[in-house]
Design an enzyme around this catalytic site. Structure first.
Site, PDB file in Angstrom:
ATOM      1  N   ILE A 103       0.832  -1.206   0.000  1.00  0.00           N
ATOM      2  CA  ILE A 103       0.000   0.000   0.000  1.00  0.00           C
ATOM      3  C   ILE A 103       0.863   1.252   0.000  1.00  0.00           C
ATOM      4  O   ILE A 103       0.622   2.200  -0.754  1.00  0.00           O
ATOM      5  CB  ILE A 103      -0.948  -0.002   1.215  1.00  0.00           C
ATOM      6  CG1 ILE A 103      -1.991  -1.106   1.072  1.00  0.00           C
ATOM      7  CG2 ILE A 103      -1.638   1.358   1.362  1.00  0.00           C
ATOM      8  CD1 ILE A 103      -2.866  -1.274   2.302  1.00  0.00           C
ATOM      9  N   VAL A 106       2.449   1.957  -3.435  1.00  0.00           N
ATOM     10  CA  VAL A 106       1.513   2.492  -4.419  1.00  0.00           C
ATOM     11  C   VAL A 106       1.042   3.890  -4.027  1.00  0.00           C
ATOM     12  O   VAL A 106       0.894   4.777  -4.882  1.00  0.00           O
ATOM     13  CB  VAL A 106       0.310   1.539  -4.581  1.00  0.00           C
ATOM     14  CG1 VAL A 106      -0.762   2.152  -5.479  1.00  0.00           C
ATOM     15  CG2 VAL A 106       0.772   0.203  -5.161  1.00  0.00           C
ATOM     16  N   GLU A 107       0.820   4.109  -2.739  1.00  0.00           N
ATOM     17  CA  GLU A 107       0.259   5.384  -2.293  1.00  0.00           C
ATOM     18  C   GLU A 107       1.276   6.528  -2.327  1.00  0.00           C
ATOM     19  O   GLU A 107       0.976   7.625  -2.784  1.00  0.00           O
ATOM     20  CB  GLU A 107      -0.295   5.245  -0.861  1.00  0.00           C
ATOM     21  CG  GLU A 107      -1.562   4.408  -0.759  1.00  0.00           C
ATOM     22  CD  GLU A 107      -2.801   5.169  -1.204  1.00  0.00           C
ATOM     23  OE1 GLU A 107      -2.681   6.340  -1.614  1.00  0.00           O
ATOM     24  OE2 GLU A 107      -3.898   4.587  -1.146  1.00  0.00           O
ATOM     25  N   SER A 108       2.479   6.285  -1.797  1.00  0.00           N
ATOM     26  CA  SER A 108       3.414   7.400  -1.610  1.00  0.00           C
ATOM     27  C   SER A 108       4.828   7.128  -2.076  1.00  0.00           C
ATOM     28  O   SER A 108       5.668   8.038  -2.045  1.00  0.00           O
ATOM     29  CB  SER A 108       3.465   7.774  -0.123  1.00  0.00           C
ATOM     30  OG  SER A 108       4.087   6.728   0.636  1.00  0.00           O
TER      31      SER A 108
END
Length: 218
Positions: A103, A106-108
Site C-alpha cells: 500500500i 503504491v500510495e506514496s
C-alpha cells in the site's frame, strides 16, 4: 523452511508426478503451504529446480515485471528506515507487513512527507482533519494509523480487495454497492496494483515460513 530446503524430500514426489527431467516448479501460498509439481500448473508456479525445456518455456508469473521494484524495496534506505514500524504495526493490528508495504509503495513511494492535492498525508496517504495532519507526517504514527484503519476495513468487509477499494474510494461508496468492489476504474486499478505487489512480496517472503508440502500430479 525454504522450498529449496525441501528438495531432498521430493525425489519420490517427482517420480509420482511422472517427471521425465529433473525439473520442479512450485510456490508458497498465503497459508504457508508449499505447492510443487513437475510442470507449472498455473501462473503462480516458478522454477525451483532444473532448467525449463525450450518448448515449455517459463510461464510468466505475477513477479516477472516487478523484480526491480522488489529489489528496491529490499535495499532502499527510505524503506529500511520504516521497517521497524511496519513490523510493529503488523503485529499490533494483525495486518500483513507485506500488505502495508504494498500500500505504501503504491500510495506514496515511501515518501514520508507526501501530501496529495486532496490532503492525504504521509506514507499511507491518510485523510485526516488539518489538526491531525502534522502528527501523521511522523512515519511511525502514520503506519500505525494506516494499519489500524486497514484492519478495521478488512474486518468490516471481510475481504482484502474490498477493504482496499474502501481505502481508495471510501467506505460509503463500497457500502452503496452492497459491500462489493465498486465499478470505478481508478479504484479497480488501484486495488489491482496493490494486490499484484502484495502477491509478489508474499512470494518472496513466504518460502521461509513454509511448514507444509503438497505435491500435485501433472
Amino acid at each position: 523452511m525454504r522450498i529449496r530446503a525441501l528438495l531432498p524430500l521430493l525425489a519420490s514426489g517427482l517420480a509420482l508426478a511422472g517427471a521425465a527431467r529433473a525439473e520442479l516448479w512450485g510456490y508458497v501460498d498465503g497459508a504457508g503451504v508449499a505447492h510443487v509439481a513437475a510442470r507449472p500448473l498455473n501462473s503462480r508456479y516458478s522454477l525451483v529446480l532444473g532448467t525449463p525445456s525450450a518448448e515449455q518455456g517459463r510461464v510468466p508469473g505475477k513477479q516477472d515485471g516487478s523484480q526491480g521494484l522488489l529489489t528496491w524495496l529490499e535495499f532502499a534506505p527510505e524503506v529500511k528506515s520504516v521497517q521497524p514500524w511496519l513490523r510493529e504495526a503488523a503485529r499490533r493490528h494483525g495486518v500483513d507487513m507485506e500488505l502495508l508495504k504494498a500500500i505504501i509503495t503504491v500510495e506514496s513511494g515511501f515518501k514520508a512527507d507526501a501530501v496529495s492535492p486532496r490532503g492525504a498525508v504521509g506514507l499511507m496517504q491518510i485523510m485526516a482533519p488539518a489538526e491531525q495532519a502534522a502528527r501523521l507526517l511522523d512515519p511511525r504514527a502514520n503506519v500505525h494509523a494506516g494499519a489500524a484503519q486497514l484492519a478495521r476495513l478488512i474486518k468490516r468487509f471481510g475481504r482484502i480487495d474490498v477493504a482496499l477499494a474502501a481505502w481508495n474510494a471510501g467506505e460509503g461508496r463500497v457500502a452503496r454497492h452492497g459491500g462489493q468492489m465498486p465499478p470505478i476504474p481508478e479504484t479497480q486499478a488501484h486495488v489491482h496494483l496493490v494486490l499484484e505487489l502484495y502477491w509478489a512480496l508474499l512470494q518472496r517472503s513466504l518460502p521461509a515460513q513454509a511448514r507444509q508440502l503438497r505435491i500435485h500430479s501433472s
